[in-house]
Write a protein that holds these residues in place. Structure first.
Motif, short mmCIF file in Angstrom:
data_model
loop_
_atom_site.label_atom_id
_atom_site.label_comp_id
_atom_site.label_asym_id
_atom_site.label_seq_id
_atom_site.Cartn_x
_atom_site.Cartn_y
_atom_site.Cartn_z
N LEU A 121 -11.35 8.84 -2.45
CA LEU A 121 -10.59 9.79 -1.64
C LEU A 121 -9.77 9.11 -0.53
O LEU A 121 -8.97 9.79 0.12
CB LEU A 121 -11.54 10.82 -1.00
CG LEU A 121 -12.29 11.76 -1.96
CD1 LEU A 121 -13.20 12.69 -1.18
CD2 LEU A 121 -11.31 12.55 -2.82
N MET A 139 -9.43 11.69 -9.85
CA MET A 139 -9.99 11.73 -8.51
C MET A 139 -11.48 12.00 -8.56
O MET A 139 -11.95 12.88 -9.29
CB MET A 139 -9.30 12.81 -7.67
CG MET A 139 -9.65 12.75 -6.19
SD MET A 139 -8.92 14.13 -5.28
CE MET A 139 -7.20 13.93 -5.72
N ASN A 173 -7.08 7.56 1.69
CA ASN A 173 -5.63 7.71 1.75
C ASN A 173 -5.12 8.96 1.03
O ASN A 173 -3.91 9.09 0.82
CB ASN A 173 -4.91 6.47 1.20
CG ASN A 173 -5.14 5.26 2.09
OD1 ASN A 173 -5.22 5.38 3.31
ND2 ASN A 173 -5.26 4.08 1.46
N ARG A 174 -6.03 9.84 0.65
CA ARG A 174 -5.60 11.11 0.09
C ARG A 174 -5.58 12.17 1.20
O ARG A 174 -5.93 11.89 2.35
CB ARG A 174 -6.52 11.53 -1.06
CG ARG A 174 -6.57 10.47 -2.16
CD ARG A 174 -7.20 10.98 -3.42
NE ARG A 174 -7.43 9.89 -4.36
CZ ARG A 174 -6.50 9.34 -5.13
NH1 ARG A 174 -5.27 9.79 -5.07
NH2 ARG A 174 -6.81 8.36 -5.96
N ARG A 175 -5.17 13.37 0.84
CA ARG A 175 -5.07 14.45 1.82
C ARG A 175 -6.26 15.39 1.68
O ARG A 175 -6.68 15.70 0.56
CB ARG A 175 -3.76 15.22 1.62
CG ARG A 175 -2.50 14.35 1.78
CD ARG A 175 -1.29 15.09 1.25
NE ARG A 175 -1.45 15.44 -0.15
CZ ARG A 175 -0.81 16.44 -0.76
NH1 ARG A 175 0.05 17.18 -0.08
NH2 ARG A 175 -1.02 16.70 -2.04
N SER A 176 -6.79 15.86 2.79
CA SER A 176 -7.99 16.70 2.74
C SER A 176 -7.79 18.03 3.47
O SER A 176 -7.01 18.12 4.43
CB SER A 176 -9.18 15.95 3.37
OG SER A 176 -8.93 15.68 4.73
N SER A 235 -11.25 20.04 -6.26
CA SER A 235 -9.95 19.40 -6.54
C SER A 235 -9.28 20.08 -7.73
O SER A 235 -9.91 20.88 -8.43
CB SER A 235 -10.14 17.91 -6.83
OG SER A 235 -10.71 17.71 -8.11
N GLU A 294 -5.86 16.58 -11.78
CA GLU A 294 -6.01 15.27 -11.14
C GLU A 294 -7.39 14.72 -11.47
O GLU A 294 -8.22 14.48 -10.59
CB GLU A 294 -5.77 15.40 -9.63
CG GLU A 294 -4.34 15.84 -9.34
CD GLU A 294 -4.12 16.21 -7.88
OE1 GLU A 294 -5.11 16.32 -7.12
OE2 GLU A 294 -2.96 16.42 -7.50
N ASP A 343 -5.36 17.24 -1.35
CA ASP A 343 -5.82 16.88 -2.70
C ASP A 343 -7.27 17.28 -2.93
O ASP A 343 -7.72 17.37 -4.07
CB ASP A 343 -5.69 15.37 -2.90
CG ASP A 343 -4.26 14.89 -2.64
OD1 ASP A 343 -3.34 15.44 -3.28
OD2 ASP A 343 -4.08 13.99 -1.80
#
Length: 728
Positions: free
Chosen positions: A452, A447, A454-457, A440, A444, A555
């Motif tokens: 994690l 985090m 609802n985050r973007r991977s 990451s 941030e 993210d």
């Protein structure tokens, strides 16, 4: 040098159009360890000239950028049908040797060679025996091993030299008949090295046969005080007969261009002209019939109790090579053909399956690179529609090799009967493993691996070890995802707001067409290339997943532990990676903390077996060994990323990890007893794959269909046959 100074001090005339020694380069001598060392010194501009037999001259031209400028001439005046620029290869035995009466009785005998790589003493006899089928090929690209298996024992000087023994496993029998001490044994300085040394080896009983130049026996027996007589020896002819040692015109193993004096091709023309004029002047003054032979004899070694020092003793003069001024044209078509024979291989080709146009481009470059080194079998490239398609092509025999991610090795082994034969090593310390990590941005810092949702991977690819299997397994293990209904894709799509999971919508992994579209929404390529499980998708692979993170497509990136270092600090020159700093990124650890990217040993998601090269399980042990030898030789020549000809473990900008991972240091062979997917992957990774199979009923059932399809086809045929029988 002293002879030149004495000649310069006299008032003897110079030949027409010649310059004085004082007007030419100063002649000095430099001692090299061996011929290869001298070639390297010339290539490095630390030396200028060396005399080479045409076999070694070809090697010097091909690998050290050397070119011939002068040649030895072995006759004076016009001789009918002989320009003096050739000699013949012969095989010589004692007439009294009852073990060897003809060429068909050479198997199991003791052999004396002047040196591996020599034209008359190696290239021509070995190619004759191999081409006729009398000498079987033991290992492709390693004729030394074929000789060791064919003959009982040998003296083959330089057979253990690195150039001819790159893997250090040539058998000791190739030096068994040599006579040197611990410093000279089986080298060019061995008493039995060179053509006269090989004759002595045979004459003194250390060998039954010697492979020589046609003039060698006559020179060795010309001194009456030696007690040697030419009639005590005979030639073995290739047609199974024998002949006297004076009959080499009709009983020889090939006609060879004379020895040459070479220099570096990068030397400017004026320097090469000076070298030629110096050699012409030396030949005129100190050669046969020269006016200064009372001072020094250029083509005689008897004063030094040796033979063929600097030049062949039978040389009469040195002449300009003229238009044949490169190693390729000097040796001629027949010599080049015989070099190809030396690399004969029972397996005609190795077909590599690739999955994108960029991989095809690299594979085709690799074809050219291996062909330039005469490596066998020939490499060929087969385009597959996908990794699974390549697995199927290899399973049915339409392709032979592909490099696979560990998770794909599991699928290939379990469902396509493929086996791993070599593994990528990313450290150089025989550690054929790597670590999956979660990356990451340092900014941030809030985090962690536990928030994690609802985050973007960003993932290297669907069903890849570091990009899918291990992180999904870890999310399930920590209770963040609960899989219901055998659909891990659905639950990952619910867990992350959007992702780039290359391949997740491919038919191989989306068998029912229900995989969530948001798992491809963060991908970068457009049109039909978007979200493909190959490098047409810009965010595919470990570097692609990191690029997805860098360009704010996600993210968190799930990739290999070396990925950040590979793409920061100017190591990747692609525009997206320029000016990237490794300290802008951190790893997410399984204990909820964050660590520096270099602390992957204590902050990772799990250890994974390296990518492996696989082939079909029906390939014989010999075929698998042939593939490995080709790959191993390839990396000996092309492993360096700075190789201008072909960097085997490097790829083009924006398209990383083509055919091999760019982080590969070398490839290592997998022992035969471990050439199955379960032993290679190990119990821990197998358990992770089996857990994935249990939760991923969709993909698992698709694999089962692939596994039984052939059996079902056979069953239908059998039923039809039985029905037809009943109707009769």
């Amino acid at each position: 040098m002293a002879a030149i100074q004495e000649r310069e001090a006299t008032s003897r005339p110079y030949p027409l159009r010649s310059r004085k020694y004082s007007e030419l380069p100063t002649f000095t001598c430099m001692k090299g360890k061996d011929q290869f060392d001298c070639m390297q010194l010339i290539a490095d501009k630390k030396a200028d000239l060396i005399q080479l037999d045409p076999g070694m001259g070809y090697t010097g031209g091909q690998y050290y950028n050397l070119m011939p400028i002068m040649a030895e001439k072995y006759t004076t005046g016009p001789v009918s049908g002989n320009d003096g620029l050739t000699y013949k290869a012969v095989a010589v035995v004692k007439r009294s040797n009852s073990k060897v009466q003809n060429i068909d009785q050479l198997a199991g005998t003791k052999a004396c060679f002047p040196g591996v790589g020599q034209a008359a003493g190696w290239v021509y006899p070995m190619s004759t025996l191999m081409e006729s089928g009398k000498m079987p090929v033991t290992e492709c690209n390693v004729p030394v091993k074929s000789a060791a298996s064919f003959f009982g024992s040998l003296c083959a000087p330089d057979g253990l030299a690195r150039y001819y023994n790159p893997f250090g496993n040539n058998p000791a029998t190739i030096c068994q008949n040599c006579a040197g001490d611990r410093h000279t044994m089986c080298t060019v300085n061995d008493p039995y090295a060179g053509y006269h040394g090989a004759f002595d080896c045979m004459h003194k009983g250390a060998g039954d046969v010697a492979f020589l130049r046609d003039i060698t026996v006559l020179q060795a027996t010309s001194n009456s005080s030696s007690g040697l007589r030419p009639e005590d020896y005979k030639l073995l002819c290739t047609d199974g007969t024998t002949a006297s040692v004076t009959s080499s015109d009709t009983c020889n193993w090939g006609i060879i261009s004379s020895n040459i004096i070479v220099t570096s091709e990068v030397r400017v023309m004026s320097f090469r002209t000076d070298y030629k004029q110096l050699l012409e002047l030396l030949s005129y003054d100190f050669g046969v019939g020269g006016q200064s032979t009372d001072i020094f004899e250029l083509f005689s070694s008897s004063k030094y109790n040796d033979n063929d020092l600097m030049f062949s003793d039978e040389t009469k003069q040195l002449v300009d090579v003229g238009e044949r001024n490169n190693y390729f044209t000097w040796v001629g078509a027949e010599h080049r053909r015989r070099l190809l024979v030396l690399n004969m291989c029972p397996e005609p080709q190795a077909r590599w399956c690739v999955i994108s146009k960029h991989e095809m481009q690299k594979c085709e470059d690799m074809i050219m690179a291996l062909a330039a080194k005469n490596l066998k079998p020939d490499l060929n490239c087969i385009m597959g529609l996908s990794v699974r398609d390549c697995m199927e092509k290899i399973r049915v025999g339409d392709a032979d090799l592909i490099t696979l991610d560990a998770a794909d090795v599991y699928v290939a082994g379990k469902y396509y009967n493929l086996i791993p034969i070599a593994a990528e090593d990313y450290s150089g310390y025989d550690t054929a493993t790597y670590f999956a990590v979660a990356i990451s941005r340092r900014t941030e810092s809030y985090m962690t691996l536990f928030n994690l949702k609802n985050r973007r991977s960003c993932h290297s690819g669907v069903m890849t070890a570091a990009g899918w299997i291990i992180p999904v397994d870890k999310l399930i293990e920590t209770g963040q995802i609960q899989i219901r209904g055998c659909n891990s894709y659905y639950h990952l799509g619910q867990f992350f707001s959007k992702s780039c999971v290359p391949g997740v919508l491919d038919s191989d992994y989306n068998t029912k067409g229900t995989n969530p579209i948001n798992l491809c929404e963060s991908c970068a390529s457009g049109g039909q290339d978007r979200c493909l499980r190959n490098d047409e998708e810009l965010y595919f692979g470990n570097s692609g997943a990191f690029r997805c993170l860098v360009e704010y497509g996600g993210d968190v990136a799930f990739a290999k532990h070396t990925t950040v270092r590979e793409n920061t600090g100017s190591r990747n020159q692609a525009q997206w990676a320029r000016n990237r700093r490794s300290d802008d990124y951190e790893l997410l650890c399984t204990d909820g903390t964050r660590k520096d990217i270099d602390e992957w040993a204590n902050c990772n998601l799990g250890e994974i077996p390296s990518n492996a090269i696989v082939t079909a399980d029906f390939k014989t042990a010999e075929q698998r060994a042939i593939y490995w030898t080709l790959i191993n030789y390839a990396q000996q020549f092309f492993a360096s990323d700075s190789n201008p000809d072909f960097p085997m473990f490097a790829s083009m900008l924006n398209h990383k990890d083509l055919m091999f991972q760019d982080s590969t240091v070398r490839l290592v062979a997998i022992k035969e007893k471990k050439q199955n997917y379960r032993d290679y992957l190990g119990a821990s990774f197998i358990r992770a794959m089996e857990r994935n199979d249990e939760i991923d009923c969709i993909t698992s059932s698709a694999n089962q269909v692939a596994l039984v399809s052939v059996k079902q086809t056979t069953l239908v045929v059998c039923l039809v046959y039985l029905l037809a029988s009943c109707l009769r």
